[in-house]
Write an enzyme that holds these catalytic residues in place. Sequence first.
Site, mmCIF file in Angstrom:
data_model
loop_
_atom_site.group_PDB
_atom_site.id
_atom_site.type_symbol
_atom_site.label_atom_id
_atom_site.label_comp_id
_atom_site.label_asym_id
_atom_site.label_seq_id
_atom_site.Cartn_x
_atom_site.Cartn_y
_atom_site.Cartn_z
ATOM 1 C CB SER A 1 42.692 43.523 51.794
ATOM 2 O OG SER A 1 41.420 43.979 51.436
ATOM 3 C CD GLU B 1 45.561 49.069 51.233
ATOM 4 O OE1 GLU B 1 45.073 49.316 50.109
ATOM 5 O OE2 GLU B 1 45.087 48.213 52.007
ATOM 6 C CG HIS C 1 43.563 46.635 47.434
ATOM 7 N ND1 HIS C 1 43.810 47.219 48.674
ATOM 8 C CD2 HIS C 1 42.792 45.542 47.683
ATOM 9 C CE1 HIS C 1 43.193 46.501 49.615
ATOM 10 N NE2 HIS C 1 42.582 45.481 49.039
#
Length: 301
Positions: free
Chosen positions: A103, A199, A269
């Site tokens: 992230s 992602e 995630h």
Amino acid sequence: MNDLILYTPAGVVPKAALVRRAAKRLTKLGFEVSIDEAALLKHQRFGGDDDARLAAIHRVAKAAPHVAFATRGGYGLTRLLDRIDWKLIAKSVEQGTHWVGQSDVTALQLGLLAHAKGVTWQGPLACDDFGGDTVDDITEAVFLEAMSCELEALGFRTTEGFDGLQVKGTIWGGNLCMINSMLGTPHWPKIKGGILFLEDVNEHPYRIERSLLQLHQAGVLDAQKAIVLGEFTNYRKFPLDRGFTLKTVIAHLRTLTKTPILTGLPFGHVPTKVTLPVGAKAQLVVDGRDVLIGWEHHHEH
């Protein structure tokens, strides 16, 4: 050495219990766990103010543990990129430190790749993956194998149409929004002939397409040997989409770039995620619908 430090480089930890539970679980897995002195600080939405978080990163780098494990992502590393001592972090990598996270931590990993070519690891986050009620068995097993320097390759299934594909290059990537935010900055790693994995979370397919088009129009996608897409989750569909989906986004991108775009990487995630090196020399091979990504080993502690 199997020491592991939990530190907070970005968003605030919502509950101290998450860090303590993660520390307890990681200790049971064989790590000598310590929690950085600033890990539970709170400043607005951040895990401490900018100076405190920057000091934490540098403190962990100087300690050079076997694993530098980010508690969570969120937002905050972008504010620190111009001030990070990249040589200090690179030195810790040379000493055997595995910097792990995903992230927002993508910014730290790609910044290091741009400035010092050090290898880091996209993988779980301490609070999200080890601090909850349960821990995913695959996530835990792959993480442990990667941290023990035994993980050499990962396999997954993709869609038809790529049988026989074989490419070699630097494997790099992470969160799509974070990657796009670094484009055009001094912290952008200019990787050509790479294997780029991506992602994201909470981003509607049109926003994903917009980000991918930005990378394409900047020449990034065409410069890679392969693009590998992980999970894109937690977005809300709209009535006006009228058939516009993530599948149509990928189909459109495939008409624009010569670079193969594969899907199916178990990463993002999501509870079940693999741990991937960022900056390692890698090879991707497709046999039917089976994809294997393998990489060279680097420094062990």
